[in-house]
Design a protein around this motif. Structure first.
Motif, PDB file in Angstrom:
ATOM      1  N   ASP A  54      -2.428  -4.223 -36.165  1.00  0.00           N
ATOM      2  CA  ASP A  54      -3.682  -4.964 -36.248  1.00  0.00           C
ATOM      3  C   ASP A  54      -4.791  -3.992 -35.889  1.00  0.00           C
ATOM      4  OD1 ASP A  54      -2.553  -7.463 -36.901  1.00  0.00           O
ATOM      5  OD2 ASP A  54      -2.058  -7.807 -34.797  1.00  0.00           O
ATOM      6  N   LEU A  55      -5.623  -3.681 -36.842  1.00  0.00           N
ATOM      7  CA  LEU A  55      -6.685  -2.717 -36.612  1.00  0.00           C
ATOM      8  C   LEU A  55      -7.876  -3.392 -35.942  1.00  0.00           C
ATOM      9  CD1 LEU A  55      -6.686  -0.851 -40.047  1.00  0.00           C
ATOM     10  CD2 LEU A  55      -5.321  -0.378 -38.007  1.00  0.00           C
ATOM     11  N   PRO A  56      -8.500  -2.704 -34.986  1.00  0.00           N
ATOM     12  CA  PRO A  56      -9.710  -3.269 -34.386  1.00  0.00           C
ATOM     13  C   PRO A  56     -10.838  -3.314 -35.412  1.00  0.00           C
ATOM     14  CG  PRO A  56      -9.276  -1.061 -33.522  1.00  0.00           C
ATOM     15  CD  PRO A  56      -8.129  -1.411 -34.417  1.00  0.00           C
ATOM     16  N   SER A  57     -11.794  -4.180 -35.192  1.00  0.00           N
ATOM     17  CA  SER A  57     -12.894  -4.341 -36.147  1.00  0.00           C
ATOM     18  C   SER A  57     -13.732  -3.073 -36.291  1.00  0.00           C
ATOM     19  CB  SER A  57     -13.791  -5.513 -35.751  1.00  0.00           C
ATOM     20  OG  SER A  57     -14.343  -5.288 -34.463  1.00  0.00           O
ATOM     21  N   SER A  58     -13.677  -2.187 -35.317  1.00  0.00           N
ATOM     22  CA  SER A  58     -14.443  -0.937 -35.394  1.00  0.00           C
ATOM     23  C   SER A  58     -13.852   0.055 -36.392  1.00  0.00           C
ATOM     24  CB  SER A  58     -14.506  -0.281 -34.013  1.00  0.00           C
ATOM     25  OG  SER A  58     -13.199   0.016 -33.550  1.00  0.00           O
ATOM     26  N   VAL A  59     -12.626  -0.175 -36.827  1.00  0.00           N
ATOM     27  CA  VAL A  59     -11.967   0.721 -37.793  1.00  0.00           C
ATOM     28  C   VAL A  59     -12.308   0.237 -39.200  1.00  0.00           C
ATOM     29  CG1 VAL A  59      -9.772   1.619 -38.626  1.00  0.00           C
ATOM     30  CG2 VAL A  59     -10.133   1.309 -36.174  1.00  0.00           C
ATOM     31  N   GLN A  60     -13.270   0.909 -39.825  1.00  0.00           N
ATOM     32  CA  GLN A  60     -13.775   0.494 -41.128  1.00  0.00           C
ATOM     33  C   GLN A  60     -13.417   1.451 -42.257  1.00  0.00           C
ATOM     34  OE1 GLN A  60     -15.740  -2.405 -41.712  1.00  0.00           O
ATOM     35  NE2 GLN A  60     -14.929  -2.896 -39.700  1.00  0.00           N
ATOM     36  N   THR A  61     -13.222   2.734 -41.923  1.00  0.00           N
ATOM     37  CA  THR A  61     -12.976   3.755 -42.942  1.00  0.00           C
ATOM     38  C   THR A  61     -11.694   4.521 -42.620  1.00  0.00           C
ATOM     39  OG1 THR A  61     -14.152   5.497 -41.762  1.00  0.00           O
ATOM     40  CG2 THR A  61     -15.471   4.107 -43.252  1.00  0.00           C
ATOM     41  N   VAL A  62     -11.258   5.346 -43.560  1.00  0.00           N
ATOM     42  CA  VAL A  62     -10.094   6.198 -43.339  1.00  0.00           C
ATOM     43  C   VAL A  62     -10.325   7.103 -42.130  1.00  0.00           C
ATOM     44  CG1 VAL A  62      -8.752   8.103 -44.318  1.00  0.00           C
ATOM     45  CG2 VAL A  62      -9.298   6.106 -45.726  1.00  0.00           C
ATOM     46  N   ALA A  63     -11.500   7.692 -42.019  1.00  0.00           N
ATOM     47  CA  ALA A  63     -11.807   8.559 -40.878  1.00  0.00           C
ATOM     48  C   ALA A  63     -11.699   7.794 -39.563  1.00  0.00           C
ATOM     49  CB  ALA A  63     -13.204   9.166 -41.030  1.00  0.00           C
TER      50      ALA A  63
ATOM     51  N   LYS B  80      -3.690  15.891 -35.227  1.00  0.00           N
ATOM     52  CA  LYS B  80      -4.611  16.794 -34.522  1.00  0.00           C
ATOM     53  C   LYS B  80      -5.561  17.514 -35.469  1.00  0.00           C
ATOM     54  CE  LYS B  80      -1.317  20.561 -33.980  1.00  0.00           C
ATOM     55  NZ  LYS B  80      -0.550  21.294 -32.979  1.00  0.00           N
ATOM     56  N   VAL B  81      -5.185  17.643 -36.728  1.00  0.00           N
ATOM     57  CA  VAL B  81      -6.090  18.191 -37.749  1.00  0.00           C
ATOM     58  C   VAL B  81      -6.206  17.126 -38.845  1.00  0.00           C
ATOM     59  CG1 VAL B  81      -6.538  20.104 -39.326  1.00  0.00           C
ATOM     60  CG2 VAL B  81      -5.258  20.518 -37.203  1.00  0.00           C
ATOM     61  N   PRO B  82      -7.045  16.123 -38.614  1.00  0.00           N
ATOM     62  CA  PRO B  82      -7.101  14.998 -39.554  1.00  0.00           C
ATOM     63  C   PRO B  82      -7.433  15.383 -40.994  1.00  0.00           C
ATOM     64  CG  PRO B  82      -8.769  14.757 -37.834  1.00  0.00           C
ATOM     65  CD  PRO B  82      -7.963  15.968 -37.511  1.00  0.00           C
ATOM     66  N   LYS B  83      -8.226  16.432 -41.187  1.00  0.00           N
ATOM     67  CA  LYS B  83      -8.580  16.837 -42.556  1.00  0.00           C
ATOM     68  C   LYS B  83      -7.373  17.378 -43.324  1.00  0.00           C
ATOM     69  CE  LYS B  83     -12.977  15.912 -42.562  1.00  0.00           C
ATOM     70  NZ  LYS B  83     -13.582  14.942 -43.417  1.00  0.00           N
ATOM     71  N   ALA B  84      -6.283  17.672 -42.628  1.00  0.00           N
ATOM     72  CA  ALA B  84      -5.065  18.148 -43.290  1.00  0.00           C
ATOM     73  C   ALA B  84      -4.226  16.992 -43.822  1.00  0.00           C
ATOM     74  CB  ALA B  84      -4.229  18.984 -42.325  1.00  0.00           C
ATOM     75  N   ILE B  85      -4.549  15.780 -43.416  1.00  0.00           N
ATOM     76  CA  ILE B  85      -3.764  14.607 -43.801  1.00  0.00           C
ATOM     77  C   ILE B  85      -4.331  14.012 -45.087  1.00  0.00           C
ATOM     78  CG2 ILE B  85      -3.027  12.300 -43.086  1.00  0.00           C
ATOM     79  CD1 ILE B  85      -1.827  14.578 -41.402  1.00  0.00           C
ATOM     80  N   ARG B  86      -3.442  13.754 -46.033  1.00  0.00           N
ATOM     81  CA  ARG B  86      -3.834  13.048 -47.262  1.00  0.00           C
ATOM     82  C   ARG B  86      -3.550  11.570 -47.044  1.00  0.00           C
ATOM     83  NH1 ARG B  86      -2.656  15.585 -52.690  1.00  0.00           N
ATOM     84  NH2 ARG B  86      -4.021  13.864 -53.119  1.00  0.00           N
ATOM     85  N   VAL B  87      -4.397  10.729 -47.591  1.00  0.00           N
ATOM     86  CA  VAL B  87      -4.298   9.287 -47.367  1.00  0.00           C
ATOM     87  C   VAL B  87      -4.323   8.559 -48.700  1.00  0.00           C
ATOM     88  CG1 VAL B  87      -5.378   7.297 -46.246  1.00  0.00           C
ATOM     89  CG2 VAL B  87      -5.452   9.542 -45.127  1.00  0.00           C
ATOM     90  N   ALA B  88      -3.455   7.551 -48.813  1.00  0.00           N
ATOM     91  CA  ALA B  88      -3.463   6.668 -49.984  1.00  0.00           C
ATOM     92  C   ALA B  88      -3.628   5.232 -49.505  1.00  0.00           C
ATOM     93  CB  ALA B  88      -2.174   6.812 -50.779  1.00  0.00           C
ATOM     94  N   ILE B  89      -4.482   4.506 -50.189  1.00  0.00           N
ATOM     95  CA  ILE B  89      -4.643   3.073 -49.942  1.00  0.00           C
ATOM     96  C   ILE B  89      -4.123   2.353 -51.165  1.00  0.00           C
ATOM     97  CG2 ILE B  89      -6.283   1.189 -49.620  1.00  0.00           C
ATOM     98  CD1 ILE B  89      -8.066   3.107 -48.087  1.00  0.00           C
TER      99      ILE B  89
END
Length: 83
Positions: free
Chosen positions: A21-30, A48-57
């Protein structure tokens, strides 16, 4: 929200998937990647290096500014290499 983890992201977090359950403050992938780091040491290590992670929705790769509205499944992948 269903989150699915692949390869070394899965290994560091210690599970292949989970429902959160995501908190309401979590709106974007970042926002999501930053919030996940607060869940423990394995998450911190994996992200620890979030820009290295690829994300799919919902099975489509997205960038870090993508909003999570309507997301049923979010997948996190490490960098992919060819071979």
């Amino acid at each position: 929200m269903k989150l699915v983890y692949f390869a070394w992201v899965r290994e560091r977090i210690g599970r292949g998937e989970e429902e959160l359950d995501l908190p309401s403050s979590v709106q974007t992938v970042a926002d999501l990647l930053e919030w996940l780091k607060s869940l423990g040491e394995g998450y911190q290590e994996a992200l620890k290096v979030p820009k290295a992670i690829r994300v799919a929705i919902n099975h489509e790769h997205v960038d870090y500014h993508e909003r999570l509205d309507g997301a049923r499944e979010i997948a996190l992948f490490p960098p992919m290499t060819g071979g």
